[in-house]
Design a protein around this motif. Structure first.
Motif, mmCIF file in Angstrom:
data_model
loop_
_atom_site.group_PDB
_atom_site.id
_atom_site.type_symbol
_atom_site.label_atom_id
_atom_site.label_comp_id
_atom_site.label_asym_id
_atom_site.label_seq_id
_atom_site.Cartn_x
_atom_site.Cartn_y
_atom_site.Cartn_z
ATOM 1 N N LEU A 62 -0.534 2.073 -3.100
ATOM 2 C CA LEU A 62 -1.078 0.714 -3.165
ATOM 3 C C LEU A 62 -2.710 0.775 -3.329
ATOM 4 C CD1 LEU A 62 1.310 -0.882 -0.645
ATOM 5 C CD2 LEU A 62 1.531 -0.836 -2.939
ATOM 6 N N ASN A 63 -3.190 -0.241 -4.084
ATOM 7 C CA ASN A 63 -4.512 -0.352 -3.997
ATOM 8 C C ASN A 63 -5.143 -0.991 -2.798
ATOM 9 O OD1 ASN A 63 -7.290 -1.639 -4.719
ATOM 10 N ND2 ASN A 63 -6.615 -1.672 -6.769
ATOM 11 N N LEU A 64 -5.705 -0.090 -1.945
ATOM 12 C CA LEU A 64 -6.336 -0.454 -0.678
ATOM 13 C C LEU A 64 -7.290 -1.467 -0.684
ATOM 14 C CD1 LEU A 64 -6.811 0.270 2.440
ATOM 15 C CD2 LEU A 64 -8.566 1.935 1.467
ATOM 16 N N GLU A 65 -8.224 -1.437 -1.646
ATOM 17 C CA GLU A 65 -9.189 -2.629 -1.650
ATOM 18 C C GLU A 65 -8.521 -4.083 -1.906
ATOM 19 O OE1 GLU A 65 -13.298 -3.774 -4.197
ATOM 20 O OE2 GLU A 65 -12.139 -2.403 -4.968
ATOM 21 N N GLN A 66 -7.589 -4.135 -2.701
ATOM 22 C CA GLN A 66 -6.971 -5.282 -3.274
ATOM 23 C C GLN A 66 -6.003 -5.743 -1.792
ATOM 24 O OE1 GLN A 66 -4.354 -4.880 -6.538
ATOM 25 N NE2 GLN A 66 -3.475 -7.085 -6.335
ATOM 26 N N GLU A 67 -5.117 -4.757 -1.291
ATOM 27 C CA GLU A 67 -4.311 -5.152 -0.266
ATOM 28 C C GLU A 67 -5.029 -5.518 0.893
ATOM 29 O OE1 GLU A 67 -0.953 -5.397 -0.319
ATOM 30 O OE2 GLU A 67 -0.957 -4.736 -2.340
ATOM 31 N N GLU A 68 -6.266 -4.789 1.121
ATOM 32 C CA GLU A 68 -6.986 -5.175 2.420
ATOM 33 C C GLU A 68 -7.560 -6.570 2.217
ATOM 34 O OE1 GLU A 68 -9.423 -2.699 5.627
ATOM 35 O OE2 GLU A 68 -9.904 -2.338 3.575
ATOM 36 N N LYS A 69 -8.077 -6.923 1.237
ATOM 37 C CA LYS A 69 -8.672 -8.190 0.916
ATOM 38 C C LYS A 69 -7.731 -9.309 1.212
ATOM 39 C CE LYS A 69 -12.253 -7.200 -2.493
ATOM 40 N NZ LYS A 69 -12.706 -7.454 -3.739
ATOM 41 N N ALA A 70 -6.406 -8.878 1.034
ATOM 42 C CA ALA A 70 -5.445 -9.959 1.069
ATOM 43 C C ALA A 70 -4.732 -10.023 2.561
ATOM 44 C CB ALA A 70 -4.092 -9.575 0.183
ATOM 45 N N ASP A 71 -4.918 -8.888 3.035
ATOM 46 C CA ASP A 71 -4.277 -8.676 4.530
ATOM 47 C C ASP A 71 -5.140 -7.771 5.288
ATOM 48 O OD1 ASP A 71 -2.859 -8.416 6.836
ATOM 49 O OD2 ASP A 71 -1.060 -7.388 5.673
ATOM 50 N N ARG A 72 -5.792 -8.112 6.232
ATOM 51 C CA ARG A 72 -6.766 -7.547 7.055
ATOM 52 C C ARG A 72 -6.356 -6.542 8.019
ATOM 53 N NH1 ARG A 72 -11.274 -6.814 4.767
ATOM 54 N NH2 ARG A 72 -12.429 -6.302 6.664
ATOM 55 N N GLN A 73 -4.820 -6.763 8.109
ATOM 56 C CA GLN A 73 -4.108 -5.761 8.939
ATOM 57 C C GLN A 73 -3.400 -4.627 8.264
ATOM 58 O OE1 GLN A 73 -4.005 -5.689 12.305
ATOM 59 N NE2 GLN A 73 -5.656 -6.867 12.220
ATOM 60 N N PHE A 74 -3.549 -4.527 6.766
ATOM 61 C CA PHE A 74 -3.180 -3.602 5.813
ATOM 62 C C PHE A 74 -2.892 -2.326 6.424
ATOM 63 C CE2 PHE A 74 -3.056 -0.707 2.310
ATOM 64 C CZ PHE A 74 -1.724 -0.974 1.777
ATOM 65 N N LEU A 75 -3.982 -1.932 6.849
ATOM 66 C CA LEU A 75 -4.035 -0.420 7.355
ATOM 67 C C LEU A 75 -3.271 -0.258 8.695
ATOM 68 C CD1 LEU A 75 -7.823 0.617 6.687
ATOM 69 C CD2 LEU A 75 -5.801 1.484 5.456
ATOM 70 N N MET A 76 -3.207 -0.960 9.384
ATOM 71 C CA MET A 76 -2.546 -1.058 10.691
ATOM 72 C C MET A 76 -1.021 -0.938 10.506
ATOM 73 S SD MET A 76 -4.498 -0.442 12.968
ATOM 74 C CE MET A 76 -3.537 -0.332 14.452
ATOM 75 N N ARG A 77 -0.641 -1.903 9.613
ATOM 76 C CA ARG A 77 0.836 -1.877 9.224
ATOM 77 C C ARG A 77 1.380 -0.595 8.531
ATOM 78 N NH1 ARG A 77 2.140 -4.991 5.506
ATOM 79 N NH2 ARG A 77 0.362 -5.899 4.615
ATOM 80 N N CYS A 78 0.333 -0.101 7.812
ATOM 81 C CA CYS A 78 0.719 1.311 7.158
ATOM 82 C C CYS A 78 0.862 2.364 8.133
ATOM 83 C CB CYS A 78 -0.525 1.840 5.997
ATOM 84 S SG CYS A 78 -0.378 0.836 4.747
ATOM 85 N N PHE A 79 0.023 2.353 9.279
ATOM 86 C CA PHE A 79 0.075 3.300 10.450
ATOM 87 C C PHE A 79 1.482 3.173 11.003
ATOM 88 C CE2 PHE A 79 -4.877 3.052 10.763
ATOM 89 C CZ PHE A 79 -4.885 4.347 9.906
ATOM 90 N N GLU A 80 1.812 1.749 11.413
ATOM 91 C CA GLU A 80 2.924 1.759 11.952
ATOM 92 C C GLU A 80 4.291 2.019 11.122
ATOM 93 O OE1 GLU A 80 2.937 -2.512 12.412
ATOM 94 O OE2 GLU A 80 1.203 -2.261 14.309
ATOM 95 N N HIS A 81 4.258 1.898 9.894
ATOM 96 C CA HIS A 81 5.472 2.179 9.111
ATOM 97 C C HIS A 81 5.370 3.511 8.591
ATOM 98 C CE1 HIS A 81 7.526 2.225 5.159
ATOM 99 N NE2 HIS A 81 8.275 1.554 6.006
ATOM 100 N N HIS A 82 4.276 4.281 8.349
ATOM 101 C CA HIS A 82 4.285 5.834 7.829
ATOM 102 C C HIS A 82 3.815 6.845 8.813
ATOM 103 C CE1 HIS A 82 5.233 4.507 3.715
ATOM 104 N NE2 HIS A 82 4.068 3.791 3.955
ATOM 105 N N GLY A 83 3.162 6.315 9.856
ATOM 106 C CA GLY A 83 2.676 7.221 10.961
ATOM 107 C C GLY A 83 1.225 7.343 10.907
#
Length: 79
Positions: free
Chosen positions: A28-49
């Protein structure tokens, strides 16, 4: 966006050719996803480890959660 995806898939193909396993995660495009959802990285950590991959600025990136884990990774893989 298409060119970004093609570059990312090329990075994955190169990694597979050299038998380097990639961490989990969708490209997924980090820049685009993070602009839309500031918690994107935290959700990735929770989902993938604590280690996962993303696409950032047309490159394949590996994200590592935690300073201790990242420092250990860098020390073990310096050369």
């Amino acid at each position: 966006m298409l060119i970004s995806r093609l570059r990312a898939y090329a990075s994955v193909a190169r990694a597979n050719c050299f038998r380097q396993p990639l961490p989990p995660g969708r490209l997924l495009n980090l820049e685009q996803e993070e602009k839309a959802d500031r918690q994107f990285l935290m959700r990735c950590f929770e989902h993938h480890g604590p280690i996962f991959k993303v696409l950032a600025w047309d490159e394949l990136w590996v994200c590592i959660l935690g300073l201790d884990r990242a420092t250990r990774f860098l020390q073990e893989n310096q050369g």
